[in-house]
Design a protein around this motif. Structure first.
Motif, PDB file in Angstrom:
ATOM      1  N   TYR A   1      23.474  -9.063   4.520  1.00 37.24           N
ATOM      2  CA  TYR A   1      22.870  -8.001   5.335  1.00 37.24           C
ATOM      3  C   TYR A   1      21.493  -8.430   5.823  1.00 37.24           C
ATOM      4  O   TYR A   1      20.881  -9.357   5.280  1.00 37.24           O
ATOM      5  CB  TYR A   1      22.792  -6.680   4.576  1.00 37.24           C
ATOM      6  CG  TYR A   1      21.955  -6.677   3.318  1.00 37.24           C
ATOM      7  CD1 TYR A   1      20.624  -6.289   3.349  1.00 37.24           C
ATOM      8  CD2 TYR A   1      22.517  -7.038   2.090  1.00 37.24           C
ATOM      9  CE1 TYR A   1      19.852  -6.269   2.191  1.00 37.24           C
ATOM     10  CE2 TYR A   1      21.759  -7.019   0.928  1.00 37.24           C
ATOM     11  CZ  TYR A   1      20.430  -6.636   0.986  1.00 37.24           C
ATOM     12  OH  TYR A   1      19.666  -6.622  -0.143  1.00 37.24           O
TER      13      TYR A   1
ATOM     14  N   VAL B   1      17.477  -1.636   6.714  1.00 37.34           N
ATOM     15  CA  VAL B   1      18.747  -2.354   6.843  1.00 37.34           C
ATOM     16  C   VAL B   1      19.385  -1.964   8.178  1.00 37.34           C
ATOM     17  O   VAL B   1      19.653  -0.788   8.425  1.00 37.34           O
ATOM     18  CB  VAL B   1      19.687  -2.020   5.678  1.00 37.34           C
ATOM     19  CG1 VAL B   1      21.044  -2.694   5.880  1.00 37.34           C
ATOM     20  CG2 VAL B   1      19.065  -2.461   4.357  1.00 37.34           C
TER      21      VAL B   1
ATOM     22  N   SER C   1      25.077  -5.195   8.290  1.00 40.82           N
ATOM     23  CA  SER C   1      25.586  -5.664   6.999  1.00 40.82           C
ATOM     24  C   SER C   1      27.044  -6.079   7.140  1.00 40.82           C
ATOM     25  O   SER C   1      27.742  -5.672   8.080  1.00 40.82           O
ATOM     26  CB  SER C   1      25.443  -4.564   5.933  1.00 40.82           C
ATOM     27  OG  SER C   1      26.225  -3.436   6.289  1.00 40.82           O
TER      28      SER C   1
ATOM     29  N   THR D   1      29.644  -4.563   2.800  1.00 40.32           N
ATOM     30  CA  THR D   1      29.170  -3.386   2.065  1.00 40.32           C
ATOM     31  C   THR D   1      30.208  -2.272   2.150  1.00 40.32           C
ATOM     32  O   THR D   1      30.979  -2.180   3.114  1.00 40.32           O
ATOM     33  CB  THR D   1      27.849  -2.881   2.634  1.00 40.32           C
ATOM     34  OG1 THR D   1      28.020  -2.580   4.026  1.00 40.32           O
ATOM     35  CG2 THR D   1      26.762  -3.929   2.486  1.00 40.32           C
TER      36      THR D   1
END
Length: 628
Positions: A103, A116, A119, A122
């Motif tokens: 990420y 963030v 990614s 996840t």
């Protein structure tokens, strides 16, 4: 090794050649397998072959990784959308490093926080958009040290500050080992690229170097994408601005044409509404509607009196010279129409789906300037016409004998001189006379001029009562005080000076009598002028001296003996006619007359006394009718 090779038989030589071929291809050979192939050629040679095999393997793997890195870089260079670049970068890093989760967190230098933004691998809904506060976690350490940072087991590491939200997100993903490398270019930190696994392990130097190399390439690509996106947005804004400029130029051209062609507020409102695709209205300095575009006709922006929000916005616009936001009653903004420091009106612009741009606001302000020019042009024409009409009125009131000039000027304004005239005298303080004159300028059915006592008005024709009320209403609004209008009559222009003189004398008489507001006729008050002149105070004292006891009785007992007395005089001193007029029984009238005798004396019914009492009663009634 040559000595050993010379002693090898054909089978052994074949084994050595096969071993070298396998090393050339990068196939890894363990120590046991090397000893088996080499036989008794010695442990030292087997160990060397094993080391050589490991080195060749690493070089081959490094070659593949660099090739993948270069291929990824070429592939990403053609992507210009920053968000798409982030996704592709994370996907490439994920494939390159081979960890379970990869990420990217972007860095905000203004807040020293990370977020963030992309990614891969996840599963937790907490992870996308996760915020990393200042100084928290591995990411902040990477940012502040500009060096790779890693932990073999996140849950067992306690040498950095933690955040509950981040710990919960890591726990949801069941991440244990994390490696973060800085994404920076020319010393500017853009973010942190992470590779993570769900099992505890250490990260080797090759993995760190590989991810760092990819992060360096990613920084250049990401910054290039940002620059390209910024340039693209700037180009779009420039194109849009150029289009808006062209529209504004066309609007300004049309507005200028309106000034030159003599159009008014309605055409300005329609032109501006069409350009902005919004409802537009124009109001005057008193917030009275002047014009509305079709979409603004039903808006309740001026419900009989100015809206408080509009008044406050108008004050801000007057002070700044620019548009002022309203944000109420469906109004987006207003622009004051100003001629220097003089407030002439307002341009009101309604709300729409999109907010007004700066250029649109400048267009509104330019429209307000155009309206100021139109208003000044109209006012100049009106003032010139009023000046000519006022000069005509003054010449008529002065008894000018230049008949030819009077007739020519009157005919040019559609006025016939040889007819009956009504004259109006409006007592106005000196400081307000020109204000009242401007308020009367729109009435084209009369002539108005400033005179010593106030403003004089000449109305040609009969039946001027309604016009007198209109004049009084206009003057009252401009004066903002009680307004008295005295009406006189004249047959032809020759009688105008005398009729106006009588009107002014009557106007001087009325305040002393307590008559402060209303329309009064000189014919009704001519007798009092003959008896008392213009001294109203003297007339009032006369009435109080003759009727003092009766006035006091009415005040103390709530009766109206003065009214009975006046009706008795008007009925020719007849009890029956008085009773019929008052709608009471004759005996009631007799009782009231007896009360009057007690208050005034027994001889009050004589003809002379009754005449004087009648005059006094009328004078008293005039004062009693004043407001309040």
């Amino acid at each position: 090794m040559a000595e050993h090779t010379e002693r090898l038989g054909p089978q052994a030589r074949h084994a050595v050649v096969d071993l070298l071929r396998r090393l050339e291809t990068g196939e890894y050979l363990g120590a046991e397998e090397a000893e088996t192939i080499l036989g008794d050629m010695g442990e030292e040679l087997a160990s060397q072959v094993q080391r050589t095999s490991a080195l060749v393997g690493r070089l081959r793997r490094r070659e593949r990784e660099l090739l993948a890195l270069i291929t990824s870089t070429h592939d990403l260079v053609d992507v210009h959308d920053p968000q798409a670049v982030l996704k592709r970068l994370v996907d490439r890093a994920h494939d390159l490093v081979g960890t379970e989760v990869t990420y990217m967190s972007l860095y905000d230098p203004d807040t020293d926080e990370l977020f963030v933004r992309a990614s891969r691998g996840t599963v937790s809904p907490r992870f996308p958009g996760l915020r990393v506060p200042t100084g928290v976690g591995i990411a902040s350490r990477v940012v502040h040290t500009l060096s790779p940072q890693w932990v073999a087991d996140y849950s067992e590491t306690a040498d950095f500050d933690r955040d509950p939200e981040i710990d919960l997100a890591v726990k949801d993903e069941r991440l244990r080992s994390l490696l973060g490398v800085p994404v920076s270019a020319d010393g500017e930190i853009l973010g942190v690229l992470f590779a993570a696994d769900r099992s505890a392990r250490s990260f080797g130097g090759d993995e760190i170097a590989l991810l760092s190399a990819f992060a360096d390439q990613a920084a250049l690509i990401l910054r290039t994408a940002r620059l390209f996106s910024t340039a693209s947005e700037a180009a779009q804004r420039a194109r849009k601005h150029a289009e808006e400029m062209a529209v504004a130029a066309r609007v300004h051209e049309r507005l200028t044409a309106l000034v030159l062609s003599g159009h008014g507020p309605r055409e300005v409102a329609d032109t501006l509404a069409g350009a902005l695709e919004r409802p537009v209205a124009v109001v005057d300095r008193d917030h009275r509607p002047l014009a509305s575009s079709p979409g603004a006709a039903e808006r309740r922006w001026h419900d009989g009196r100015p809206l408080p929000e509009v008044v406050r916005a108008a004050e801000r616009s007057r002070a700044s010279g620019h548009c002022a936001d309203v944000g109420a009653h469906g109004l987006a903004t207003v622009a004051a129409v100003m001629a220097g420091p003089v407030f002439l009106g307002l341009v009101l612009v309604g709300e729409a789906r999109e907010p007004l741009t700066d250029l649109e606001q400048r267009t509104i302000e330019r429209s307000a300037q155009i309206l100021a020019l139109l208003t000044m042009r109209r006012d100049a024409l009106t003032e010139a016409e009023d000046r000519v009409r006022g000069e005509l009125a003054l010449d008529l009131l002065s008894g000018s004998t230049d008949t030819e000039s009077l007739e020519r000027r009157a005919k040019a304004r559609g006025i016939e001189l040889d007819r009956a005239w009504t004259v109006l005298a409006l007592p106005v303080p000196d400081t307000r006379r020109h204000t009242v004159l401007r308020a009367l300028s729109g009435g084209r059915g009369w002539l108005a001029a400033v005179q010593d006592g106030g403003v004089g008005v000449l109305i040609p024709g009969e039946g001027a009562t309604d016009r007198a009320e209109e004049v009084r209403a206009r003057a009252h609004q401009a004066e903002a005080e009680a307004t008295t209008v005295v009406v006189g009559r004249a047959e032809g222009t020759a009688g105008l000076p005398e009729a106006m003189r009588e009107a002014w004398e009557c106007a001087a008489l009325l305040p002393g009598l307590g008559a402060e507001e209303g329309v009064f006729s000189t014919e009704e008050y001519a007798p009092y002028l003959a008896m008392f002149g213009t001294d109203g105070e003297r007339a009032r004292r006369f009435a109080e001296r003759l009727l003092g006891p009766v006035i006091a009785w009415d005040r103390d007992h709530g009766t109206d003996l003065i009214g009975t007395l006046l009706t008795y005089v008007d009925s020719g001193a007849g009890v029956t006619r008085t009773a019929r007029t008052l709608f009471v029984h004759p005996n009631t009238v007799k009782q009231r007359l007896e009360r009057l005798s007690e208050l005034l004396g027994s001889d009050w019914r004589s003809s002379d006394a009754l005449f004087r009492l009648g005059v006094a009663a009328r004078l008293h009634v005039i004062g009693r009718k004043r407001p309040g």
